[in-house]
Design an enzyme around this catalytic site. Structure first.
Site, PDB file in Angstrom:
ATOM      1  N   TRP A 144       0.801  -1.222   0.000  1.00  0.00           N
ATOM      2  CA  TRP A 144       0.000   0.000   0.000  1.00  0.00           C
ATOM      3  C   TRP A 144       0.828   1.265   0.000  1.00  0.00           C
ATOM      4  CZ3 TRP A 144       1.978   2.160   4.279  1.00  0.00           C
ATOM      5  CH2 TRP A 144       2.381   1.324   5.318  1.00  0.00           C
TER       6      TRP A 144
ATOM      7  N   GLU B 115      10.810  -8.122  -3.313  1.00  0.00           N
ATOM      8  CA  GLU B 115      11.298  -6.803  -2.878  1.00  0.00           C
ATOM      9  C   GLU B 115      10.732  -6.600  -1.479  1.00  0.00           C
ATOM     10  OE1 GLU B 115      13.087  -5.227  -5.203  1.00  0.00           O
ATOM     11  OE2 GLU B 115      12.522  -6.453  -6.916  1.00  0.00           O
ATOM     12  N   LEU B 116      11.570  -6.709  -0.454  1.00  0.00           N
ATOM     13  CA  LEU B 116      11.047  -6.836   0.907  1.00  0.00           C
ATOM     14  C   LEU B 116      11.472  -5.663   1.803  1.00  0.00           C
ATOM     15  CD1 LEU B 116      11.704 -10.677   1.166  1.00  0.00           C
ATOM     16  CD2 LEU B 116       9.678  -9.497   0.285  1.00  0.00           C
TER      17      LEU B 116
ATOM     18  N   CYS C 103      10.285   1.562   1.778  1.00  0.00           N
ATOM     19  CA  CYS C 103      11.148   0.416   2.072  1.00  0.00           C
ATOM     20  C   CYS C 103      12.585   0.838   2.308  1.00  0.00           C
ATOM     21  CB  CYS C 103      11.067  -0.606   0.946  1.00  0.00           C
ATOM     22  SG  CYS C 103      11.454   0.105  -0.670  1.00  0.00           S
TER      23      CYS C 103
END
Ligand code: NAD
Length: 474
Positions: free
Chosen positions: A112, A208-209, A242
């Site tokens: 989100w 993609e963390l 991130c």
């Protein structure tokens, strides 16, 4: 769930013709999309802001980055995907071609925090590479991806080539059961679940963390700029990025001065929600997430942390506002120092040497992005090379996201695979190798079969040794 299977089936049908088009034909649609998205920027920014509560500036950053991604791949994608001649098995007698074939249907499961950028931005290279795409936005932010689809369709994309699946984790898990490739962006815990599900089907994937991104400030760094850089790195998108900076290691001689600078500037930031560009920090995504971040701050304070700025919930501004917060004296083992907070909170840590800074920066399960500030390029570069992360910004914090010519992604629990650059489009393809022999007598295949005497075998080994000496032939 039958609906998801049906969407993927229709996408698979549409992909056949799409994959056969030339890059330029596909590119024409993306070019039109680029211009349309900019022409309709107000609608795009409104959609992003209305479902995230972020500032207009942060919404604009999404649009500008999507546009940049489109322009980058329009300019370079054809070259990245073009079939390339490679060295043949036997020089002069054979030749080899490396080609890149689309996977078919790519599933993109996205979070989100950047609902337009992470959905449409990742779909662009997948589509340009000849795939159909099914997007699974977060159930908290379904709107921006839909607007992206509308704009792509208005630009000429067939509706079946970009499907959208709405729902939560179950919908994402179901999508993984049908597509040919999964691009997952989200938390490390869910990334692991997606990896297991993809492994069950033996389909390729990228993850993609999360991150716990460190910043290192050496004693000769330009402090004013470093303070400004930290504000951007820690509080853009209300810290829900991130690659946000969440922990800062500052050399002791400048710690107090830097802490004061950062605290003063943080306190002066303008919070709120508005369609104008004069707000510095917008809302967090959801009251529940704001509460979680506030609890993490409160626990740190109970554990002995000092508040240099912020640290309060702001219900007067909206249900999910937390003030940009700067802490010091944080216990290095506390959750706030170790786990991803994903909010507008940063901890300053005093260090006695650059070696200590590097050791602490690397002492993390994550390895996404880092920032280094120094007076000179050489020490900053030396530190960058010691950091266990996918990207390092020197005298900057978030720049990697717009450096499209560089692959972006994480190591350790921060991910597998890269977006942007050549990697970011080739990940949506399978390499196909084609080898060709110029003579038609089956010479290469039967060559070993013709070795019927010791003399011939010895001659062959001699030839192999000779090749070893010819430069360029190994
Ligand atoms: P999340 O993991 O909760 O959800 C991400 C998406 O995955 C959502 O669409 C969700 O519905 C779906 N999902 C959840 N469980 C699933 C499962 N088992 N199978 C399939 N799909 C599933 O993440 P979030 O809270 O929406 O986003 C925040 C996280 O995303 C943070 O950790 C942040 O660091 C990370 N993130 C990483 C990057 C990057 O590029 N590395 C970029 C943005 C956000």
């Amino acid at each position: 769930m039958d609906e998801i299977a049906g969407l993927v089936e229709r996408a698979r049908g549409a992909q056949k013709g799409w994959g056969r088009l030339s890059f330029r034909e596909r590119g024409e649609i993306i070019r039109r999309f680029h211009d349309l998205a900019i022409d309709r920027s107000d609608a795009v920014l409104d959609a992003i802001q209305s479902e995230t509560g972020k500032s207009r500036r942060d919404a604009l950053a999404e649009l500008v980055t999507v546009a940049g991604t489109a322009r980058y791949y329009l300019a370079r994608g054809e070259r990245f995907l073009a079939a390339k001649r490679k060295r043949g098995a036997i020089p002069l007698l054979t030749h080899s071609i490396l080609d890149h074939r689309p996977h078919g249907v790519v599933g993109l499961i996205v979070p989100w925090n950047y609902p337009f950028l992470l959905s449409v931005g990742d779909a662009i290279p997948a589509l340009l590479a000849g795939n159909a795409v099914i997007l699974k936005p977060s159930d908290l932010t379904p709107l921006s991806a839909v607007l992206g689809k509308v704009l792509l369709e208005k630009s000429g994309l067939s509706p079946d080539l970009l499907g959208i699946v709405h729902g939560g984790a179950d919908a994402g898990a179901e999508l993984v059961r049908h597509v040919d490739y999964v691009g997952f962006t989200g938390s490390s815990a869910n990334g692991r679940r997606v990896a297991v599900a993809a492994a069950e089907r033996l389909i390729p994937f990228s993850l993609e963390l999360g991150g716990k991104n460190p910043m290192i400030i050496l004693k000769d760094a330009p402090l004013e700029q470093a303070a400004e850089g930290l504000l951007a790195g820690a509080f853009s998108n209300a810290g829900q990025t991130c690659i946000s900076i969440e922990r800062v290691y500052v050399e002791s001689p400048i710690f107090d001065r830097f802490a004061r600078l950062v605290a003063d500037r943080t306190t002066a930031l303008k919070l709120g929600w508005s369609r104008s560009f004069d707000i510095d920090v917008g809302s967090m995504i959801h009251p529940a997430h704001a509460s979680k971040v506030q609890e993490t701050i409160d626990a740190a304070v109970r554990g002995g942390a000092s508040v240099l700025a912020g640290a309060k919930r702001r219900p007067d501004l909206g249900p999910a506002f937390v003030e940009p917060t700067v802490l010091s004296h944080v216990d290095r083992r506390a959750p706030i120092a170790v786990e991803e907070t994903f909010g507008p909170v940063v901890s300053l840590h005093r260090v006695e040497s650059r070696d200590e800074a590097v050791t602490l920066a690397n002492d993390s399960q994550y390895g996404l992005n880092a920032s280094v500030w120094a007076g000179g390029a050489a020490p900053a570069l030396e530190i960058a090379r010691q950091l266990e992360v996918g990207s390092v910004a020197i005298n900057s914090t978030l720049m990697i996201y717009n450096a499209f010519d560089l692959p972006m992604g994480g190591i350790k629990h921060s991910g597998i695979g890269r977006r942007h650059a050549e990697h970011g489009i080739l990940r949506y393809t399978q390499a196909q190798s084609i080898v060709r022999s110029f003579e038609t007598g089956g010479g290469y295949d039967s060559m070993l079969g013709h070795v019927r005497s010791d003399r011939l075998a010895a001659a062959m080994l001699k030839m192999v040794r000779l090749w070893r000496r010819i430069p360029g032939i190994r």
